[in-house]
Design a protein around this motif. Structure first.
Motif, PDB file in Angstrom:
ATOM      1  N   ILE A 674       0.863  -1.190   0.000  1.00  0.00           N
ATOM      2  CA  ILE A 674       0.000   0.000   0.000  1.00  0.00           C
ATOM      3  C   ILE A 674       0.895   1.233   0.000  1.00  0.00           C
ATOM      4  N   GLY A 675       0.632   2.108  -0.951  1.00  0.00           N
ATOM      5  CA  GLY A 675       1.458   3.311  -1.046  1.00  0.00           C
ATOM      6  C   GLY A 675       2.472   3.208  -2.168  1.00  0.00           C
ATOM      7  N   ALA A 676       2.329   2.218  -3.051  1.00  0.00           N
ATOM      8  CA  ALA A 676       3.251   2.086  -4.181  1.00  0.00           C
ATOM      9  C   ALA A 676       2.449   2.172  -5.480  1.00  0.00           C
ATOM     10  N   GLU A 677       2.907   3.024  -6.404  1.00  0.00           N
ATOM     11  CA  GLU A 677       2.197   3.180  -7.681  1.00  0.00           C
ATOM     12  C   GLU A 677       2.440   1.979  -8.590  1.00  0.00           C
ATOM     13  N   SER A 678       3.654   1.397  -8.492  1.00  0.00           N
ATOM     14  CA  SER A 678       3.992   0.296  -9.392  1.00  0.00           C
ATOM     15  C   SER A 678       4.973  -0.640  -8.699  1.00  0.00           C
ATOM     16  N   ASP A 679       5.264  -1.763  -9.357  1.00  0.00           N
ATOM     17  CA  ASP A 679       6.194  -2.757  -8.807  1.00  0.00           C
ATOM     18  C   ASP A 679       7.494  -2.103  -8.354  1.00  0.00           C
ATOM     19  N   LYS A 680       7.917  -1.138  -9.142  1.00  0.00           N
ATOM     20  CA  LYS A 680       9.223  -0.518  -8.900  1.00  0.00           C
ATOM     21  C   LYS A 680       9.260   0.218  -7.560  1.00  0.00           C
ATOM     22  N   GLN A 681       8.063   0.664  -7.134  1.00  0.00           N
ATOM     23  CA  GLN A 681       8.064   1.506  -5.937  1.00  0.00           C
ATOM     24  C   GLN A 681       7.702   0.755  -4.658  1.00  0.00           C
ATOM     25  N   ILE A 682       7.687  -0.559  -4.757  1.00  0.00           N
ATOM     26  CA  ILE A 682       7.258  -1.337  -3.589  1.00  0.00           C
ATOM     27  C   ILE A 682       8.073  -0.977  -2.352  1.00  0.00           C
ATOM     28  N   ARG A 683       9.331  -0.654  -2.591  1.00  0.00           N
ATOM     29  CA  ARG A 683      10.204  -0.259  -1.495  1.00  0.00           C
ATOM     30  C   ARG A 683       9.647   0.934  -0.699  1.00  0.00           C
ATOM     31  N   GLU A 684       8.951   1.814  -1.419  1.00  0.00           N
ATOM     32  CA  GLU A 684       8.442   3.022  -0.745  1.00  0.00           C
ATOM     33  C   GLU A 684       7.136   2.777   0.023  1.00  0.00           C
ATOM     34  N   ALA A 685       6.489   1.664  -0.264  1.00  0.00           N
ATOM     35  CA  ALA A 685       5.183   1.419   0.357  1.00  0.00           C
ATOM     36  C   ALA A 685       5.321   1.348   1.876  1.00  0.00           C
ATOM     37  N   PHE A 686       4.289   1.816   2.593  1.00  0.00           N
ATOM     38  CA  PHE A 686       4.393   1.767   4.054  1.00  0.00           C
ATOM     39  C   PHE A 686       3.871   0.445   4.597  1.00  0.00           C
ATOM     40  N   SER A 687       3.048  -0.255   3.811  1.00  0.00           N
ATOM     41  CA  SER A 687       2.585  -1.573   4.250  1.00  0.00           C
ATOM     42  C   SER A 687       2.886  -2.585   3.158  1.00  0.00           C
ATOM     43  N   ARG A 688       3.586  -3.662   3.547  1.00  0.00           N
ATOM     44  CA  ARG A 688       3.890  -4.725   2.591  1.00  0.00           C
ATOM     45  C   ARG A 688       3.590  -6.037   3.276  1.00  0.00           C
ATOM     46  N   GLU A 689       2.710  -6.829   2.656  1.00  0.00           N
ATOM     47  CA  GLU A 689       2.405  -8.123   3.259  1.00  0.00           C
ATOM     48  C   GLU A 689       2.377  -9.200   2.207  1.00  0.00           C
ATOM     49  N   PHE A 690       2.797 -10.408   2.599  1.00  0.00           N
ATOM     50  CA  PHE A 690       2.599 -11.577   1.741  1.00  0.00           C
ATOM     51  C   PHE A 690       1.087 -11.791   1.730  1.00  0.00           C
ATOM     52  N   CYS A 691       0.453 -11.847   0.582  1.00  0.00           N
ATOM     53  CA  CYS A 691      -1.000 -12.013   0.600  1.00  0.00           C
ATOM     54  C   CYS A 691      -1.508 -12.414  -0.773  1.00  0.00           C
ATOM     55  N   GLY A 692      -2.429 -13.372  -0.818  1.00  0.00           N
ATOM     56  CA  GLY A 692      -2.985 -13.803  -2.097  1.00  0.00           C
ATOM     57  C   GLY A 692      -4.397 -13.290  -2.320  1.00  0.00           C
ATOM     58  N   GLY A 693      -4.842 -12.347  -1.465  1.00  0.00           N
ATOM     59  CA  GLY A 693      -6.232 -11.912  -1.519  1.00  0.00           C
ATOM     60  C   GLY A 693      -6.506 -10.826  -2.554  1.00  0.00           C
ATOM     61  N   THR A 694      -7.778 -10.422  -2.641  1.00  0.00           N
ATOM     62  CA  THR A 694      -8.148  -9.360  -3.588  1.00  0.00           C
ATOM     63  C   THR A 694      -8.227  -8.030  -2.833  1.00  0.00           C
ATOM     64  N   HIS A 695      -7.767  -6.991  -3.496  1.00  0.00           N
ATOM     65  CA  HIS A 695      -7.661  -5.683  -2.842  1.00  0.00           C
ATOM     66  C   HIS A 695      -8.178  -4.560  -3.724  1.00  0.00           C
ATOM     67  N   VAL A 696      -8.505  -3.433  -3.098  1.00  0.00           N
ATOM     68  CA  VAL A 696      -8.924  -2.245  -3.854  1.00  0.00           C
ATOM     69  C   VAL A 696      -7.693  -1.675  -4.574  1.00  0.00           C
ATOM     70  N   ASP A 697      -7.937  -0.872  -5.617  1.00  0.00           N
ATOM     71  CA  ASP A 697      -6.816  -0.276  -6.356  1.00  0.00           C
ATOM     72  C   ASP A 697      -6.266   0.945  -5.636  1.00  0.00           C
ATOM     73  N   ARG A 698      -7.200   1.714  -5.069  1.00  0.00           N
ATOM     74  CA  ARG A 698      -6.767   2.879  -4.286  1.00  0.00           C
ATOM     75  C   ARG A 698      -7.548   2.853  -2.989  1.00  0.00           C
TER      76      ARG A 698
END
Ligand code: ATP
Ligand code: MG
Length: 905
Positions: A674-698
């Motif tokens: 959450i907080g990343a626009e694209s794969d490249k920015q995952i590092r910047e996201a404030f929440s990162r979890e291993f998860c196979g679920g469905t999520h909102v886009d924003r």
């Protein structure tokens, strides 16, 4: 002298110097492998490599694996406490070659480490090799045998050959397997425990404790297929395991693993707690208790750290059994209050540097253990008494056997695991009627099964059919897709052709689908499937192996296998998505507010609400809850993007993504950021979890967030229930309706409700206090009045005839007064009358001696109740009448006196 810590790191450093990479121990609770309750060998986490399912990222690895051998194929529980070298929990040092080096290096290095680096006297070491097996057509392992004699200094007479039982390793009925070579140590003749056994000769694999196994080197070079035949593997593997505790005992020159620095701090601490002294004697009952406690606390602590929770089945029951056994051994040392939890910091002190996770979760673990000890402690002492009685009966019985009923009662009512009862029985030389116990257990299970009619659909059909795989990646991108029916499941199981039959619970299998099947706490989707020929309502979606099953019923028509259908997911999924992303926000916020010790223990995400279970030392305060809510809301307001990306596990871990429990080594994982626009920015996201679920886009669409409940579900584990989106709107609407109704009722605006209700509660409290004290006053008055009547009453012999009119009283108070008089006078007949708001009440009571003489309170009441225009009844001891005419009370009382006297004279 080397410490255990130095031995562990020495092992790893030695193999690092031989180009091995250190791989951390896998969790002792392998939550992604249902075939295994607990890790029991170093190879467990590499199983998929041996099976050829994954390719290793590195060909040489080494580690110290946390192992637990208390269940299944490897169960050493019986030995614990009785010998010096078998534990439930132990560390297995291991080095592996995945298609790289083979026997020569494995043997040379093991020898080098033991004799050169650790300087164990080579004359005390023995090696074994596989002797071959005729039925399998396997030759003797000459390769290993000659390596031992040529590449090491061991003389040929100390290299022995043994058959399949000791020197051939197989992963299961089929799969990779191969010969092994074991290294044993001779501890000297005085360590033999079979001296009294006739014909015993000490030796390797001869069953005495003079020779013990230190290290097992397995050479995986065959594969066993379904038909039992062996073929040679192209890639060869080495898999070794050496017990750290045993090596430590040898290097520290101790007679027992328990005397090493891995156990002594624990035993010393238990000694201080109990006031007993450990003497390292195998035949002492108190020493055995020390050993069991020291062993079990390590097992319990590591298992709970890795996610096990004491319960009544599976892994949880294994842990519960260990805690209960330890608690019972604590009694042997006079410890009747919870004590195991106090040992947690000591174990953390011994092993926390090598296994950081036990440091992190120590508080949680201690709380879980304490609460489990406390709840068992309440029945343990009583259970021990019941056991003693059962044992006494058994001693007198011819078969010296504790009955199955007794064992079952101990299990069912007092929480004694069967192995605990067995152990206590064995201490007295008794058996247990296990057949009867099993029968009672089975009956109980049957009752439980009948009570909760399980969702047997999947269980029955999956007995042994192989279901087709469904492509289901579409679930992440769309809620509608075109597909084709490839099979269905009805009452008779799976069908891959023909027409789907109607029924209440049918499972449809599609070639591809956009439905999400229940997993990772998120419920399966509902929706419908339709074609020109029919419409099928999907009530829930489940996944079995790689097959997605759409379960439900036909609203109209039917389908044929092969037919094209449109799959449409219900709009409910939008609500589920909001709740799922909000769950991630919640975990993040909890870590901000409570701390990093918050770890997910489970979750449930459905359209209506979300639920999140997590480790937490205490209930959240109102302030903390408010803070969590506002952190989540602030993030929602920022409307940040959500990005999901698949990546290798190591990469995800490097990014610091939170995982519920360890995934398999080398596997790919999906990370939700959450907080990343694209794969490249995952590092910047404030929440990162291993998860196979469905999520909102924003996250802006989540709208609102509110915690509606915070509660405890077990020791150290809290549960939060929260709402978002429409679920929240409905909840708030309902609340506001309640407020409106109340304000209409009290005729004040909603803002004033709290103040008014507070005032009403206070008034109410005061009023009920007033009433109580008035009643108390009346009660004392009645008693005083009654006593006065007694003092002045007429006597017939020893019997007091107490008759009088009471002023202000109630039926209860008058009854109490009669009881009081009956006790005071010993022999008495009492009749009271009073005016109860315009109605006449008469009460009569007589003592038992008078009942024997033929006087009954019922007769008295019947005799006089017509006078007051009423009727009544009761028991011979006490009877009551009510009537419409209070003016006649005095006359009725006078008549009762006559009646009683007549009866008694
Ligand atoms: P044993 O015959 O002594 O029970 P094993 O054949 O069961 O040993 P392996 O399965 O080959 O042992 O495990 C590899 C090594 O792990 C052993 O050589 C030993 O050093 C150690 N080990 C095995 N079981 C235990 C245990 N219960 N407690 C401590 N160490 C153990
Ligand atoms: Mg064993």
């Amino acid at each position: 002298m080397l410490t255990a810590k130095q031995i562990r790191s020495g092992f790893i450093d030695f193999f690092k110097s031989k180009d091995h990479e250190f791989v951390p121990s896998s969790p002792i609770v392998p939550l992604n492998d249902n075939t295994l309750l607990f890790a029991n060998a170093g190879m467990n986490q590499f199983k998929d490599i041996f099976l050829g399912l994954t390719t290793p990222t590195c060909r040489r690895v080494a580690n110290s694996q946390k192992c637990l051998r208390v269940s299944g194929k490897h169960n050493d529980l019986e030995e614990v406490g009785k010998d010096t070298y078998h534990h439930t929990f132990f560390e297995m040092l291991g080095n592996w070659s995945f298609g790289d080096y083979f026997k020569a290096e494995a043997i040379e290095w093991a020898w080098e480490l033991l004799t050169k680096v650790w300087q164990i006297d080579p004359n005390r070491l023995w090696a074994t090799v596989f002797a071959g097996d005729e039925t399998d057509g396997l030759p003797r392992d000459e390769e290993a045998a000659s390596l031992w004699t040529k590449a090491t200094s061991i003389p040929a007479e100390r290299v022995l050959a043994f058959g399949k039982k000791d020197n051939f390793w197989e992963m299961g009925a089929t799969g990779p397997c191969g010969p092994c070579s074991e290294i044993h140590i001779d501890l000297g003749p005085d360590r033999c425990d079979k001296k009294d056994v006739k014909g015993h000769k000490c030796g390797v694999n001869a069953g005495c404790s003079r020779f013990i196994e230190l290290w097992n080197l397995v050479f995986i070079q065959y594969n066993r297929s379904e038909d039992g035949k062996l073929t040679t593997l192209k890639a060869k593997y080495v898999d070794t395991g050496a017990g750290l505790e045993r090596i430590a005992a040898v290097l520290q020159k101790k007679k027992s693993n328990y005397d090493t620095d891995l156990f002594m701090p624990i035993i010393d601490f238990a000694g201080r707690l109990s006031g007993h002294k450990y003497t390292s004697n195998l035949n002492s009952k108190t020493d055995t208790a020390f050993r069991v406690i020291a062993d079990h606390i390590r097992a319990i602590l590591f298992a709970i750290t890795d996610g096990a929770i004491p319960s009544n089945e599976g892994r949880g029951y294994v842990i519960r059994r260990l805690i209960r056994r330890a608690a019972r051994f604590g009694r042997e040392l006079g410890m009747h209050e919870p004590f195991m939890y106090k040992i947690v910091p000591v174990v953390v002190g011994v092993m926390g540097d090598a296994f950081g996770e036990i440091k992190e979760r120590a508080d949680h673990v201690a709380r879980v253990i304490e609460s489990e000890e406390a709840s068992f402690g309440r029945t343990l002492d009583r259970g021990i008494e019941i056991f003693n009685a059962a044992a006494e009966r058994a001693v007198k019985a011819p078969q010296k056997t504790i009955s199955g009923d007794d064992a079952f009662q101990l299990y069912d009512t007092y929480g004694f695991p069967l192995d605990l009862t067995e152990l206590m029985a064995a201490e007295r030389g008794l058996n247990i009627d296990k057949a009867k116990f099993d029968k009672l257990m089975e009956e109980q299970k049957e009752r439980a099964r009948a009570a909760q009619k399980a969702d047997s659909f999947i269980m029955t059909l999956l007995a042994d059919v192989e279901l087709p795989a469904t492509e289901d990646l579409h679930k992440y991108h769309t809620d509608r897709c075109e597909s084709k029916i490839i099979g269905w499941i009805g009452p008779e199981g799976f069908k891959g052709q023909g027409q789907v039959e109607a029924g209440d619970d049918i499972g449809i299998i599609l070639e591809k689908t956009c439905f999400y099947a229940e997993a990772g706490g998120q419920v399966g989707d509902c929706g419908y499937l339709k074609s020109p020929n029919g419409q099928f309502i999907v009530e829930k979606t489940a996944k079995v192996a790689n097959c997605i099953i759409h379960r439900g019923h036909f609203a109209e028509g039917t389908f044929d296998v092969g037919e094209k259908v449109t799959a449409i997911v219900s709009k409910d999924r939008n609500a589920t998505k909001k709740n799922h992303t909000a769950t991630h926000l919640l975990q993040w916020a909890l870590q901000q507010v409570v701390g990093k010790s918050v770890a997910q223990q489970g979750s449930l995400v459905c359209p209506d609400y979300l639920r999140f279970d997590f480790t937490c030392p205490a209930a959240l305060t109102d302030e903390q809850i408010k803070k969590v809510e506002s952190l989540v809301r602030e993030k929602i307001a920022e409307d940040l993007p959500v990005t999901c990306a698949a990546m290798p596990r190591e990469e995800a871990q490097k990014l610091g993504a939170m995982a519920l429990f360890g995934e398999k080594y080398g596997s790919e994982v999906r990370v939700v950021a959450i907080g990343a626009e694209s794969d490249k920015q995952i590092r910047e996201a404030f929440s990162r979890e291993f998860c196979g679920g469905t999520h909102v886009d924003r996250i802006g669409v989540i709208g609102g967030f509110k915690i509606i409940r915070e509660e405890s579900i077990s020791a150290g584990v809290r549960r939060i229930t929260a709402l978002t989106g429409t679920g929240l709107t409905e909840y708030l609407e309902q609340r506001s309706r309640i407020a409106d109704e109340l304000s209409a009722m009290l005729k004040i605006p909603p803002e004033s409700l709290a103040g008014r209700v507070d005032q009403l509660i206070k008034e109410n409290k005061k009023l009920s206090k007033d009433i109580k004290s008035a009643a108390r006053q009346a009660g004392t008055d009645t008693f005083t009045e009654a006593k006065q009547v007694l003092e002045k009453c007429e006597k017939i012999g020893e019997t007091s005839v107490v008759i009088g009119r009471l002023s202000q009283t109630s039926v209860e108070q008058a009854r109490e007064a009669i009881d009081m008089l009956k006790k005071k006078a010993k022999s008495a007949a009492v009749v009271f009358g009073f005016d109860d708001a315009g109605k006449a009440v008469l009460l009569a009571g007589v003592t038992d001696d008078l009942i024997k003489k033929g006087l009954s309170a019922v007769d008295v009441v019947r005799q006089i109740s017509p006078i007051i225009d009423g009727g009544g009844g009761g028991r011979p001891q006490m009877a009551q009448a009510g009537g419409k005419n209070p003016d006649k009370i005095d006359q009725a009382l006078a008549d009762s006196a006559e009646f009683i006297k007549q009866k008694l004279l």
